[in-house]
Design an enzyme around this catalytic site. Sequence first.
Site, PDB file in Angstrom:
ATOM      1  CE1 TYR A  49       4.270   2.090   0.224  1.00 42.46           C
ATOM      2  CE2 TYR A  49       6.110   1.446  -1.170  1.00 42.46           C
ATOM      3  CZ  TYR A  49       5.225   1.168  -0.140  1.00 42.46           C
ATOM      4  OH  TYR A  49       5.289  -0.047   0.506  1.00 42.46           O
ATOM      5  CG  ASP A  79       8.979  -8.623   8.919  1.00 38.20           C
ATOM      6  OD1 ASP A  79       9.656  -9.100   7.980  1.00 38.20           O
ATOM      7  OD2 ASP A  79       8.194  -7.670   8.764  1.00 38.20           O
ATOM      8  CE  LYS A  92      11.679  -5.643   1.332  1.00 39.21           C
ATOM      9  NZ  LYS A  92      11.052  -5.039   0.158  1.00 39.21           N
ATOM     10  CE1 TYR A 146       5.502  -0.741   4.980  1.00 35.45           C
ATOM     11  CE2 TYR A 146       7.173  -2.390   4.489  1.00 35.45           C
ATOM     12  CZ  TYR A 146       6.033  -1.692   4.129  1.00 35.45           C
ATOM     13  OH  TYR A 146       5.418  -1.964   2.931  1.00 35.45           O
TER      14      TYR A 146
END
Length: 425
Positions: A17, A246, A275, A145
Amino acid sequence: MNGALLRFDRAHVWHPYTSTVNPLPVREVVSASGVRLRLADGRELVDGMSSWWAAIHGYSHPVLNAAVTEQLGRMAHVMFGGLTHEPAVELCRELVEMTPAPLDKVFLCDSGSVSVEVAVKMAFQYWIGLGRPEKNRLLTIRGGYHGDTFAAMSVCDPVNGMHERFAGVLPRHIFAPRPECRFGDDWDETDTAALCRMLEQNHGRVAAVILEPVVQGAGGMHFYHPRYVRRVRELCGEFDTLFIADEIATGFGRTGRLFACEHAGVAPDILCLGKALTGGYMTLAATLTTEKVARGACAEGVFMHGPTFMGNPLACAAARASLSLLRRGGWRTDIPRIEAGLRNGLAPCRELAYVYDVRVLGAIGVVELRQPVRMAEIQDAFVAAGVWVRPFGRLVYVMPPYVMSDQDLDFLTGAVVRVVTEHCR
Protein backbone atom coordinates in the site's frame (compact mmCIF):
# COMPACT_ATOMS: atom_id res chain seq x y z
CA MET A 1 21.26 1.26 12.36
CA ASN A 2 22.15 -0.08 8.91
CA GLY A 3 21.84 3.00 6.73
CA ALA A 4 22.83 1.11 3.58
CA LEU A 5 20.03 -1.39 4.16
CA LEU A 6 17.41 1.35 4.52
CA ARG A 7 18.74 3.18 1.44
CA PHE A 8 18.47 0.03 -0.65
CA ASP A 9 14.99 -0.60 0.77
CA ARG A 10 13.85 2.88 -0.20
CA ALA A 11 15.29 2.56 -3.69
CA HIS A 12 14.22 -0.99 -4.57
CA VAL A 13 11.75 -2.60 -2.11
CA TRP A 14 8.06 -2.05 -2.77
CA HIS A 15 6.14 -2.17 0.52
CA PRO A 16 2.38 -2.83 0.80
CA TYR A 17 0.00 0.00 0.00
CA THR A 18 2.78 2.43 -0.90
CA SER A 19 4.06 4.30 -3.92
CA THR A 20 7.55 3.83 -5.32
CA VAL A 21 7.48 7.47 -6.45
CA ASN A 22 7.14 8.83 -2.93
CA PRO A 23 7.56 5.92 -0.52
CA LEU A 24 6.69 6.22 3.13
CA PRO A 25 9.59 5.83 5.58
CA VAL A 26 10.18 2.38 7.08
CA ARG A 27 11.91 1.27 10.29
CA GLU A 28 14.25 -1.68 10.55
CA VAL A 29 13.14 -4.32 13.06
CA VAL A 30 15.92 -6.53 14.41
CA SER A 31 13.93 -8.69 16.85
CA ALA A 32 10.50 -9.16 18.38
CA SER A 33 9.48 -10.74 21.66
CA GLY A 34 6.23 -10.75 23.59
CA VAL A 35 4.41 -7.57 22.52
CA ARG A 36 7.55 -5.58 21.69
CA LEU A 37 9.34 -4.83 18.43
CA ARG A 38 13.01 -3.88 18.78
CA LEU A 39 14.31 -1.42 16.18
CA ALA A 40 17.83 -1.25 14.83
CA ASP A 41 18.41 2.01 16.73
CA GLY A 42 17.69 0.26 20.03
CA ARG A 43 14.19 1.60 20.61
CA GLU A 44 11.40 -0.76 21.59
CA LEU A 45 7.82 -0.33 20.41
CA VAL A 46 4.73 -1.82 22.04
CA ASP A 47 2.93 -3.46 19.12
CA GLY A 48 -0.70 -2.46 18.79
CA MET A 49 -1.25 -4.21 15.45
CA SER A 50 -0.40 -7.87 16.10
CA SER A 51 1.39 -7.65 12.75
CA TRP A 52 -1.84 -6.99 10.86
CA TRP A 53 -3.94 -8.91 13.38
CA ALA A 54 -2.07 -12.22 13.09
CA ALA A 55 0.38 -12.43 16.04
CA ILE A 56 -2.33 -13.06 18.64
CA HIS A 57 0.04 -14.84 21.06
CA GLY A 58 2.78 -12.22 20.72
CA TYR A 59 6.24 -12.78 19.26
CA SER A 60 8.76 -15.55 19.87
CA HIS A 61 6.30 -17.63 21.84
CA PRO A 62 8.06 -20.73 23.25
CA VAL A 63 5.24 -23.12 22.27
CA LEU A 64 5.19 -21.89 18.67
CA ASN A 65 8.98 -21.77 18.49
CA ALA A 66 9.23 -25.37 19.67
CA ALA A 67 6.61 -26.60 17.20
CA VAL A 68 8.32 -25.02 14.20
CA THR A 69 11.78 -26.14 15.33
CA GLU A 70 10.64 -29.74 15.82
CA GLN A 71 8.91 -29.82 12.45
CA LEU A 72 11.95 -28.30 10.74
CA GLY A 73 13.98 -31.27 11.94
CA ARG A 74 11.63 -33.63 10.08
CA MET A 75 10.76 -31.77 6.87
CA ALA A 76 10.17 -28.17 5.89
CA HIS A 77 8.02 -28.83 2.86
CA VAL A 78 6.63 -31.50 0.58
CA MET A 79 4.09 -31.12 -2.19
CA PHE A 80 0.48 -31.80 -1.18
CA GLY A 81 -0.51 -33.26 -4.55
CA GLY A 82 -0.66 -37.02 -4.14
CA LEU A 83 1.09 -36.85 -0.75
CA THR A 84 -0.05 -36.07 2.77
CA HIS A 85 1.50 -35.65 6.21
CA GLU A 86 0.54 -35.56 9.85
CA PRO A 87 0.74 -31.76 10.46
CA ALA A 88 -1.77 -31.05 7.68
CA VAL A 89 -4.15 -33.91 8.50
CA GLU A 90 -4.21 -33.13 12.22
CA LEU A 91 -4.64 -29.42 11.57
CA CYS A 92 -7.64 -30.15 9.34
CA ARG A 93 -9.06 -32.44 12.03
CA GLU A 94 -8.76 -29.66 14.60
CA LEU A 95 -10.34 -27.09 12.30
CA VAL A 96 -13.32 -29.36 11.64
CA GLU A 97 -13.74 -29.94 15.38
CA MET A 98 -13.59 -26.26 16.36
CA THR A 99 -15.65 -24.68 13.56
CA PRO A 100 -19.47 -24.81 13.43
CA ALA A 101 -21.13 -27.93 12.00
CA PRO A 102 -21.66 -28.97 9.25
CA LEU A 103 -18.34 -27.55 7.98
CA ASP A 104 -16.30 -30.72 7.46
CA LYS A 105 -14.17 -30.27 4.31
CA VAL A 106 -10.94 -28.25 4.55
CA PHE A 107 -8.98 -26.76 1.67
CA LEU A 108 -5.61 -25.38 2.83
CA CYS A 109 -4.22 -22.41 0.96
CA ASP A 110 -1.63 -19.65 1.09
CA SER A 111 -3.23 -16.48 2.39
CA GLY A 112 -6.50 -14.83 3.28
CA SER A 113 -7.02 -13.43 -0.21
CA VAL A 114 -6.48 -16.87 -1.70
CA SER A 115 -8.93 -18.32 0.81
CA VAL A 116 -11.56 -15.95 -0.60
CA GLU A 117 -10.58 -16.88 -4.18
CA VAL A 118 -11.05 -20.55 -3.28
CA ALA A 119 -14.41 -19.85 -1.64
CA VAL A 120 -15.67 -18.01 -4.71
CA LYS A 121 -14.49 -20.77 -7.05
CA MET A 122 -16.16 -23.37 -4.82
CA ALA A 123 -19.44 -21.47 -4.95
CA PHE A 124 -19.39 -21.03 -8.72
CA GLN A 125 -18.32 -24.63 -9.35
CA TYR A 126 -21.05 -25.88 -7.00
CA TRP A 127 -23.75 -24.33 -9.17
CA ILE A 128 -22.04 -25.46 -12.38
CA GLY A 129 -22.04 -29.00 -10.97
CA LEU A 130 -25.77 -28.70 -10.26
CA GLY A 131 -26.43 -27.63 -13.85
CA ARG A 132 -27.08 -23.98 -12.99
CA PRO A 133 -24.12 -22.07 -14.46
CA GLU A 134 -26.19 -18.90 -14.67
CA LYS A 135 -25.71 -18.49 -10.89
CA ASN A 136 -22.40 -16.74 -11.38
CA ARG A 137 -22.71 -13.48 -9.44
CA LEU A 138 -22.03 -12.60 -5.82
CA LEU A 139 -24.03 -10.39 -3.48
CA THR A 140 -22.29 -8.51 -0.70
CA ILE A 141 -22.53 -5.35 1.39
CA ARG A 142 -20.76 -2.05 0.92
CA GLY A 143 -17.87 -1.25 3.22
CA GLY A 144 -16.36 -4.71 2.96
CA TYR A 145 -12.80 -5.80 2.35
CA HIS A 146 -11.90 -9.33 1.28
CA GLY A 147 -8.36 -9.11 -0.07
CA ASP A 148 -6.26 -7.85 -2.94
CA THR A 149 -6.50 -10.64 -5.53
CA PHE A 150 -9.02 -10.32 -8.34
CA ALA A 151 -12.05 -12.26 -7.08
CA ALA A 152 -11.47 -10.79 -3.62
CA MET A 153 -11.17 -7.25 -5.00
CA SER A 154 -14.42 -7.65 -6.91
CA VAL A 155 -16.41 -7.90 -3.66
CA CYS A 156 -14.60 -5.11 -1.82
CA ASP A 157 -16.42 -1.79 -1.60
CA PRO A 158 -16.48 -0.53 -5.23
CA VAL A 159 -16.58 3.18 -4.37
CA ASN A 160 -14.89 3.83 -1.03
CA GLY A 161 -12.62 0.78 -0.99
CA MET A 162 -9.02 0.40 -2.06
CA HIS A 163 -9.66 -1.02 -5.53
CA GLU A 164 -11.96 1.40 -7.34
CA ARG A 165 -9.37 2.05 -10.07
CA PHE A 166 -9.79 -1.58 -11.17
CA ALA A 167 -13.54 -1.19 -11.68
CA GLY A 168 -13.24 -1.54 -15.44
CA VAL A 169 -11.56 -4.95 -15.30
CA LEU A 170 -13.23 -6.61 -12.32
CA PRO A 171 -16.36 -8.76 -12.50
CA ARG A 172 -19.47 -6.77 -11.61
CA HIS A 173 -21.30 -8.06 -8.57
CA ILE A 174 -24.27 -6.82 -6.55
CA PHE A 175 -23.83 -4.54 -3.53
CA ALA A 176 -26.36 -3.92 -0.79
CA PRO A 177 -26.09 -0.93 1.58
CA ARG A 178 -23.84 -1.29 4.59
CA PRO A 179 -25.80 -2.37 7.72
CA GLU A 180 -26.93 0.56 9.86
CA CYS A 181 -27.67 -1.19 13.16
CA ARG A 182 -24.54 -1.10 15.28
CA PHE A 183 -23.34 -3.96 17.44
CA GLY A 184 -25.00 -3.58 20.83
CA ASP A 185 -27.81 -1.31 19.59
CA ASP A 186 -31.48 -2.25 19.29
CA TRP A 187 -32.21 -4.36 16.24
CA ASP A 188 -34.27 -2.91 13.39
CA GLU A 189 -35.62 -5.55 10.99
CA THR A 190 -35.67 -3.02 8.14
CA ASP A 191 -31.86 -3.05 8.14
CA THR A 192 -31.87 -6.09 5.86
CA ALA A 193 -34.72 -4.87 3.64
CA ALA A 194 -32.49 -3.72 0.77
CA LEU A 195 -30.43 -6.90 0.76
CA CYS A 196 -33.61 -8.99 0.91
CA ARG A 197 -35.03 -7.11 -2.07
CA MET A 198 -31.82 -7.52 -4.09
CA LEU A 199 -31.67 -11.22 -3.34
CA GLU A 200 -35.35 -11.69 -4.21
CA GLN A 201 -34.80 -9.94 -7.56
CA ASN A 202 -31.47 -11.60 -8.41
CA HIS A 203 -31.38 -14.99 -6.68
CA GLY A 204 -31.58 -16.78 -10.01
CA ARG A 205 -28.08 -15.53 -10.82
CA VAL A 206 -26.55 -15.14 -7.35
CA ALA A 207 -24.23 -17.97 -6.40
CA ALA A 208 -23.48 -16.74 -2.89
CA VAL A 209 -23.74 -13.91 -0.40
CA ILE A 210 -20.30 -13.09 0.99
CA LEU A 211 -19.63 -10.84 3.97
CA GLU A 212 -17.42 -10.34 7.01
CA PRO A 213 -19.68 -11.27 9.92
CA VAL A 214 -20.22 -8.58 12.57
CA VAL A 215 -16.94 -6.73 11.90
CA GLN A 216 -15.95 -5.19 8.58
CA GLY A 217 -12.16 -4.97 8.83
CA ALA A 218 -9.99 -2.98 6.45
CA GLY A 219 -13.07 -1.55 4.73
CA GLY A 220 -13.74 0.73 7.68
CA MET A 221 -13.69 -1.15 11.00
CA HIS A 222 -17.48 -1.07 11.13
CA PHE A 223 -19.19 -3.18 13.84
CA TYR A 224 -22.75 -4.18 12.98
CA HIS A 225 -25.58 -6.12 14.56
CA PRO A 226 -25.35 -9.95 14.70
CA ARG A 227 -29.05 -10.17 13.79
CA TYR A 228 -28.09 -8.91 10.34
CA VAL A 229 -25.85 -11.95 9.88
CA ARG A 230 -28.59 -14.25 11.17
CA ARG A 231 -31.09 -12.77 8.73
CA VAL A 232 -28.63 -13.18 5.84
CA ARG A 233 -28.26 -16.84 6.74
CA GLU A 234 -32.07 -17.21 6.69
CA LEU A 235 -32.41 -15.40 3.36
CA CYS A 236 -29.75 -17.58 1.74
CA GLY A 237 -31.81 -20.60 2.73
CA GLU A 238 -35.03 -19.05 1.44
CA PHE A 239 -33.54 -18.09 -1.93
CA ASP A 240 -31.33 -21.15 -2.53
CA THR A 241 -28.07 -19.22 -2.28
CA LEU A 242 -24.81 -20.11 -0.55
CA PHE A 243 -23.49 -18.08 2.37
CA ILE A 244 -19.74 -17.35 2.55
CA ALA A 245 -18.39 -15.98 5.84
CA ASP A 246 -15.03 -14.23 5.57
CA GLU A 247 -13.56 -14.62 9.08
CA ILE A 248 -9.96 -13.96 8.08
CA ALA A 249 -9.78 -10.96 10.44
CA THR A 250 -12.35 -12.04 13.04
CA GLY A 251 -11.57 -15.73 13.43
CA PHE A 252 -9.81 -17.22 16.48
CA GLY A 253 -11.22 -15.04 19.22
CA ARG A 254 -10.68 -11.44 18.13
CA THR A 255 -14.31 -10.34 18.73
CA GLY A 256 -14.77 -12.21 22.01
CA ARG A 257 -16.14 -15.36 20.36
CA LEU A 258 -13.96 -17.97 18.70
CA PHE A 259 -15.66 -17.09 15.41
CA ALA A 260 -17.75 -13.98 14.79
CA CYS A 261 -20.58 -16.08 13.33
CA GLU A 262 -21.14 -17.35 16.87
CA HIS A 263 -22.50 -13.92 17.83
CA ALA A 264 -25.33 -14.65 15.38
CA GLY A 265 -25.62 -18.35 16.18
CA VAL A 266 -25.20 -19.39 12.53
CA ALA A 267 -22.91 -21.52 10.38
CA PRO A 268 -22.00 -20.55 6.82
CA ASP A 269 -21.83 -22.85 3.82
CA ILE A 270 -18.23 -21.75 3.23
CA LEU A 271 -15.86 -20.27 5.82
CA CYS A 272 -12.63 -18.38 5.09
CA LEU A 273 -9.88 -18.36 7.72
CA GLY A 274 -6.36 -16.90 7.77
CA LYS A 275 -4.27 -14.28 9.59
CA ALA A 276 -4.18 -15.59 13.19
CA LEU A 277 -4.34 -19.24 12.07
CA THR A 278 -0.58 -19.72 12.64
CA GLY A 279 -0.26 -17.09 15.37
CA GLY A 280 1.52 -14.87 12.85
CA TYR A 281 4.40 -17.29 12.27
CA MET A 282 3.79 -18.47 8.72
CA THR A 283 1.46 -17.60 5.89
CA LEU A 284 -1.40 -20.10 5.83
CA ALA A 285 -5.15 -19.96 5.31
CA ALA A 286 -8.04 -22.37 5.03
CA THR A 287 -11.39 -22.55 3.29
CA LEU A 288 -13.91 -24.86 4.93
CA THR A 289 -17.15 -26.07 3.44
CA THR A 290 -19.83 -28.70 3.83
CA GLU A 291 -20.24 -32.17 2.36
CA LYS A 292 -23.13 -30.83 0.27
CA VAL A 293 -21.11 -28.02 -1.31
CA ALA A 294 -18.06 -30.24 -1.85
CA ARG A 295 -20.14 -32.88 -3.62
CA GLY A 296 -21.77 -30.30 -5.85
CA ALA A 297 -18.43 -28.66 -6.71
CA CYS A 298 -17.00 -32.05 -7.69
CA ALA A 299 -20.10 -33.32 -9.53
CA GLU A 300 -18.51 -32.81 -12.94
CA GLY A 301 -14.85 -33.28 -12.10
CA VAL A 302 -12.04 -32.10 -9.86
CA PHE A 303 -11.70 -28.74 -8.12
CA MET A 304 -9.04 -26.96 -10.14
CA HIS A 305 -7.00 -25.19 -7.48
CA GLY A 306 -3.68 -26.25 -5.97
CA PRO A 307 -1.17 -23.81 -4.47
CA THR A 308 2.46 -24.92 -4.66
CA PHE A 309 2.91 -24.55 -0.92
CA MET A 310 -0.50 -25.96 -0.02
CA GLY A 311 -0.39 -27.71 3.36
CA ASN A 312 3.18 -26.60 4.06
CA PRO A 313 4.31 -28.72 7.06
CA LEU A 314 6.04 -25.85 8.89
CA ALA A 315 2.96 -23.64 8.60
CA CYS A 316 0.65 -26.48 9.65
CA ALA A 317 2.83 -27.22 12.68
CA ALA A 318 2.73 -23.55 13.70
CA ALA A 319 -1.05 -23.49 13.22
CA ARG A 320 -1.55 -26.57 15.38
CA ALA A 321 0.55 -24.99 18.13
CA SER A 322 -1.43 -21.76 17.88
CA LEU A 323 -4.72 -23.65 18.12
CA SER A 324 -3.41 -25.57 21.14
CA LEU A 325 -2.80 -22.25 22.90
CA LEU A 326 -6.34 -21.16 22.06
CA ARG A 327 -7.77 -24.41 23.39
CA ARG A 328 -6.21 -23.66 26.78
CA GLY A 329 -8.84 -20.94 26.97
CA GLY A 330 -6.81 -17.98 28.22
CA TRP A 331 -8.16 -15.83 25.41
CA ARG A 332 -11.65 -16.08 26.93
CA THR A 333 -10.52 -13.93 29.85
CA ASP A 334 -7.92 -11.92 27.94
CA ILE A 335 -10.35 -10.56 25.33
CA PRO A 336 -12.86 -9.08 27.86
CA ARG A 337 -9.90 -7.66 29.82
CA ILE A 338 -8.47 -6.03 26.70
CA GLU A 339 -11.92 -4.81 25.64
CA ALA A 340 -12.36 -3.05 28.99
CA GLY A 341 -8.88 -1.54 28.74
CA LEU A 342 -9.54 -0.25 25.24
CA ARG A 343 -12.90 1.26 26.24
CA ASN A 344 -11.38 3.09 29.17
CA GLY A 345 -8.12 4.01 27.52
CA LEU A 346 -9.56 5.39 24.27
CA ALA A 347 -12.53 7.18 25.89
CA PRO A 348 -10.79 10.61 26.09
CA CYS A 349 -10.76 10.73 22.28
CA ARG A 350 -14.56 11.09 22.36
CA GLU A 351 -14.13 14.65 23.64
CA LEU A 352 -12.14 15.78 20.59
CA ALA A 353 -14.11 17.75 18.02
CA TYR A 354 -12.20 16.22 15.11
CA VAL A 355 -13.00 12.65 16.22
CA TYR A 356 -16.15 11.24 14.59
CA ASP A 357 -16.48 8.06 16.65
CA VAL A 358 -14.73 5.78 19.13
CA ARG A 359 -15.79 2.13 19.14
CA VAL A 360 -14.53 -1.07 20.72
CA LEU A 361 -15.44 -4.72 20.27
CA GLY A 362 -13.37 -7.51 21.76
CA ALA A 363 -9.69 -6.82 21.16
CA ILE A 364 -10.41 -4.17 18.50
CA GLY A 365 -10.29 -0.46 19.30
CA VAL A 366 -11.08 2.21 16.71
CA VAL A 367 -10.80 6.00 16.71
CA GLU A 368 -12.51 7.29 13.57
CA LEU A 369 -11.53 10.82 12.58
CA ARG A 370 -13.43 13.33 10.50
CA GLN A 371 -10.49 13.77 8.11
CA PRO A 372 -7.82 11.34 6.82
CA VAL A 373 -4.61 11.11 8.80
CA ARG A 374 -1.34 12.59 7.53
CA MET A 375 0.31 9.23 7.29
CA ALA A 376 4.02 10.07 7.45
CA GLU A 377 3.52 12.55 10.29
CA ILE A 378 1.33 10.31 12.41
CA GLN A 379 3.56 7.27 11.92
CA ASP A 380 6.58 9.24 13.14
CA ALA A 381 4.55 10.42 16.13
CA PHE A 382 3.53 6.91 17.13
CA VAL A 383 7.12 5.65 16.91
CA ALA A 384 8.27 8.62 19.01
CA ALA A 385 5.58 7.68 21.54
CA GLY A 386 6.98 4.15 21.77
CA VAL A 387 4.19 2.22 20.03
CA TRP A 388 3.58 0.63 16.66
CA VAL A 389 0.20 1.66 15.26
CA ARG A 390 -0.54 1.72 11.53
CA PRO A 391 -3.57 3.95 10.72
CA PHE A 392 -5.28 4.14 7.36
CA GLY A 393 -7.65 6.72 5.90
CA ARG A 394 -9.64 8.26 8.74
CA LEU A 395 -9.04 5.35 11.10
CA VAL A 396 -6.59 5.05 13.96
CA TYR A 397 -7.14 1.54 15.27
CA VAL A 398 -5.43 -1.09 17.40
CA MET A 399 -5.72 -4.89 17.51
CA PRO A 400 -3.22 -5.86 20.22
CA PRO A 401 -1.92 -9.37 20.89
CA TYR A 402 -4.09 -11.24 23.38
CA VAL A 403 -1.13 -11.58 25.77
CA MET A 404 -0.70 -7.82 26.22
CA SER A 405 -0.56 -6.85 29.90
CA ASP A 406 -2.80 -4.18 31.41
CA GLN A 407 0.25 -1.96 31.87
CA ASP A 408 1.26 -2.20 28.22
CA LEU A 409 -2.36 -1.72 27.16
CA ASP A 410 -2.55 1.50 29.20
CA PHE A 411 0.71 2.63 27.58
CA LEU A 412 -0.66 1.84 24.11
CA THR A 413 -4.01 3.60 24.55
CA GLY A 414 -2.34 6.56 26.24
CA ALA A 415 -0.06 6.95 23.23
CA VAL A 416 -3.06 6.80 20.87
CA VAL A 417 -4.86 9.53 22.80
CA ARG A 418 -1.76 11.79 22.84
CA VAL A 419 -0.96 11.33 19.17
CA VAL A 420 -4.57 11.82 18.05
CA THR A 421 -4.82 14.92 20.25
CA GLU A 422 -1.61 16.47 18.97
CA HIS A 423 -1.45 15.36 15.31
CA CYS A 424 -5.00 14.86 14.00
CA ARG A 425 -6.49 18.34 14.42
